[in-house]
Scaffold this active site. Structure first.
Site, PDB file in Angstrom:
ATOM      1  N   GLY A 103       0.801  -1.225   0.000  1.00 27.41           N
ATOM      2  CA  GLY A 103       0.000   0.000   0.000  1.00 27.41           C
ATOM      3  C   GLY A 103       0.830   1.269   0.000  1.00 27.41           C
ATOM      4  O   GLY A 103       0.317   2.357   0.233  1.00 27.41           O
ATOM      5  N   GLY A 105       2.649   2.261  -2.681  1.00 30.14           N
ATOM      6  CA  GLY A 105       2.814   2.770  -4.055  1.00 30.14           C
ATOM      7  C   GLY A 105       4.073   2.300  -4.762  1.00 30.14           C
ATOM      8  O   GLY A 105       4.544   2.966  -5.694  1.00 30.14           O
ATOM      9  N   ALA A 108       3.735   1.928  -8.688  1.00 32.50           N
ATOM     10  CA  ALA A 108       3.623   3.220  -9.380  1.00 32.50           C
ATOM     11  C   ALA A 108       4.965   3.952  -9.358  1.00 32.50           C
ATOM     12  O   ALA A 108       5.385   4.541 -10.368  1.00 32.50           O
ATOM     13  CB  ALA A 108       2.547   4.073  -8.718  1.00 32.50           C
ATOM     14  N   ALA A 109       5.667   3.894  -8.223  1.00 30.94           N
ATOM     15  CA  ALA A 109       6.937   4.618  -8.114  1.00 30.94           C
ATOM     16  C   ALA A 109       7.992   4.026  -9.048  1.00 30.94           C
ATOM     17  O   ALA A 109       8.755   4.762  -9.687  1.00 30.94           O
ATOM     18  CB  ALA A 109       7.429   4.599  -6.666  1.00 30.94           C
ATOM     19  N   ASP A 150      -2.655   6.318  -7.193  1.00 31.72           N
ATOM     20  CA  ASP A 150      -1.255   6.003  -6.875  1.00 31.72           C
ATOM     21  C   ASP A 150      -0.301   6.688  -7.846  1.00 31.72           C
ATOM     22  O   ASP A 150       0.628   7.391  -7.438  1.00 31.72           O
ATOM     23  CB  ASP A 150      -1.006   4.484  -6.943  1.00 31.72           C
ATOM     24  CG  ASP A 150      -1.486   3.766  -5.704  1.00 31.72           C
ATOM     25  OD1 ASP A 150      -2.288   4.364  -4.957  1.00 31.72           O
ATOM     26  OD2 ASP A 150      -1.076   2.617  -5.481  1.00 31.72           O
TER      27      ASP A 150
HETATM   28  O1  PMV Z   1      -1.868   0.547  -3.976  1.00 36.17           O
HETATM   29  P1  PMV Z   1      -2.651   0.571  -2.732  1.00 36.17           P
HETATM   30  O2  PMV Z   1      -2.681  -0.691  -1.997  1.00 36.17           O
HETATM   31  O3  PMV Z   1      -2.366   1.784  -1.900  1.00 36.17           O
HETATM   32  O4  PMV Z   1      -4.230   0.705  -3.102  1.00 36.17           O
HETATM   33  C1  PMV Z   1      -4.740   1.614  -3.967  1.00 36.17           C
HETATM   34  C2  PMV Z   1      -5.995   2.149  -3.461  1.00 36.17           C
HETATM   35  C3  PMV Z   1      -7.273   1.510  -3.912  1.00 36.17           C
HETATM   36  O5  PMV Z   1      -8.275   2.515  -3.725  1.00 36.17           O
HETATM   37  C4  PMV Z   1      -7.617   0.314  -3.035  1.00 36.17           C
HETATM   38  C5  PMV Z   1      -7.279   1.061  -5.366  1.00 36.17           C
HETATM   39  C6  PMV Z   1      -7.236   2.199  -6.368  1.00 36.17           C
HETATM   40  O6  PMV Z   1      -6.951   1.923  -7.540  1.00 36.17           O
HETATM   41  O7  PMV Z   1      -7.513   3.362  -6.020  1.00 36.17           O
END
Ligand code: PMV
Length: 311
Positions: A103, A105, A108-109, A150
């Site tokens: 959770g 990111g 994405a990073a 993210d």
């Molecule tokens: O990448 P995470 O685990 O922080 O989750 C992203 C957040 C969610 O709302 C669960 C999914 C999304 O795409 O927004």
């Protein structure tokens, strides 16, 4: 061709995870204590792009990476955006201090760092807007149906008020505040949890629409409080958001244990952050209590804590 490096921070979602997938607002901030890094170096005499990511035991030529590989996809999308079909021989070295599937990111990073480093190395550093769009495409591999929060917070590396499909809105921080992030150590892939929420929503649409709307209302109130510097009102909002996430079935005994430990140690509020079922929770704390609350989280089983100041 000179070497080129780029990095991107981790992130946490403050309010509105899951509901954001269904069009509700959510708030997220970068976490600069952890980051992903990508370095491109020319490899005279070599051929094509070679990728080295020792932490995930990846050592491969781009041509050998399957199409559904996230690193490969970030590279291919960047080359496509630049209209380059035959890149010069080079090595891409990837490293990251962001825990995986927690959770924060990490996916994405890593994408943002790769897209920036590769486009910069090739002499055409892509603008943030395009970096964000490409990273969003890669996120689809990680998340299935990502909201885009993210990649947005990681690309722009600043607090965001986010609504899916809408242009990024800046979240002004009226007064700085301190968070302790506690990691359960439980790996929980976001795509699975997002998929389960979708199934639960399909089974009970009215109930889940109500949950999502409540999370959206909390995120909107929180944004106003953050902008006005009314930090003390954030704690109860975090607790309320956690309770709804519990009802949505995305918490876990490990997350609940850390959330409770933070509150008992004097946090102003605490909740899970991100996809849930594992990964990280966050606690809002008085700055001078941060170390003590981080210690309480470790005593309660957190495998790692990060103290971060927002604003
Ligand atoms: O990448 P995470 O685990 O922080 O989750 C992203 C957040 C969610 O709302 C669960 C999914 C999304 O795409 O927004």
């Amino acid at each position: 061709m000179p070497a080129y490096s780029a990095s991107a921070p981790g992130k946490i979602i403050l309010f509105g995870e899951h509901a954001v997938v269904y069009g509700q607002p959510a708030l997220a901030v970068p976490v600069r204590q952890v980051e992903a890094k990508a370095i491109l170096r020319a490899q005279p005499g070599g051929e094509g792009i070679n990728i080295l990511a020792p932490e995930i035991f990846l050592n491969s030529a781009l041509a050998e990476l399957p199409l559904e590989d996230a690193v490969g996809k970030a590279i291919r999308l960047t080359l496509e955006a630049l209209g380059i079909t035959a890149p010069p021989a080079c090595t891409l070295l990837i490293s990251s201090t962001i825990p995986l599937a927690a959770g924060l990111g990490s996916g994405a990073a890593v994408s943002v760092a790769i897209i920036r480093a590769l486009s910069g190395f090739l002499g055409h550093l892509l603008p943030d807007e395009q970096v964000n769009e490409l990273a969003f495409e890669v996120e689809k591999l990680h998340h299935g149906t990502p909201s885009g929060i993210d990649n947005t917070v990681v690309t722009y590396a600043r607090p965001v008020y986010f609504i899916k499909g809408e242009p990024i809105q800046k979240l002004e921080i009226g007064h700085p505040f301190t968070l302790v992030v506690g990691d359960t150590g439980v790996v929980s892939p976001t795509a699975k949890v997002v998929g389960d929420v979708r199934l639960a929503y399909q089974a009970e649409p009215g109930l889940f629409e109500n949950y999502f709307a409540m999370c959206g209302g909390i995120a909107t109130n929180a944004a106003l409080s953050i902008q006005k510097g009314r930090i003390s009102s954030l704690g109860p909002l975090m607790n309320d958001n956690h309770e709804i996430l519990q009802k949505m079935g995305v918490s876990s005994s490990e997350l609940d244990q850390l959330v409770l430990a933070a509150r008992e140690a004097g946090a102003l509020g605490a909740k899970l952050s991100g996809g849930g079922r594992g990964g990280n929770m966050i606690a809002l704390v008085e700055p001078d209590r941060a170390d003590q609350i981080a210690q309480s989280l470790q005593d309660a089983g957190a495998v790692r804590t990060i103290i971060t100041r927002v604003g």
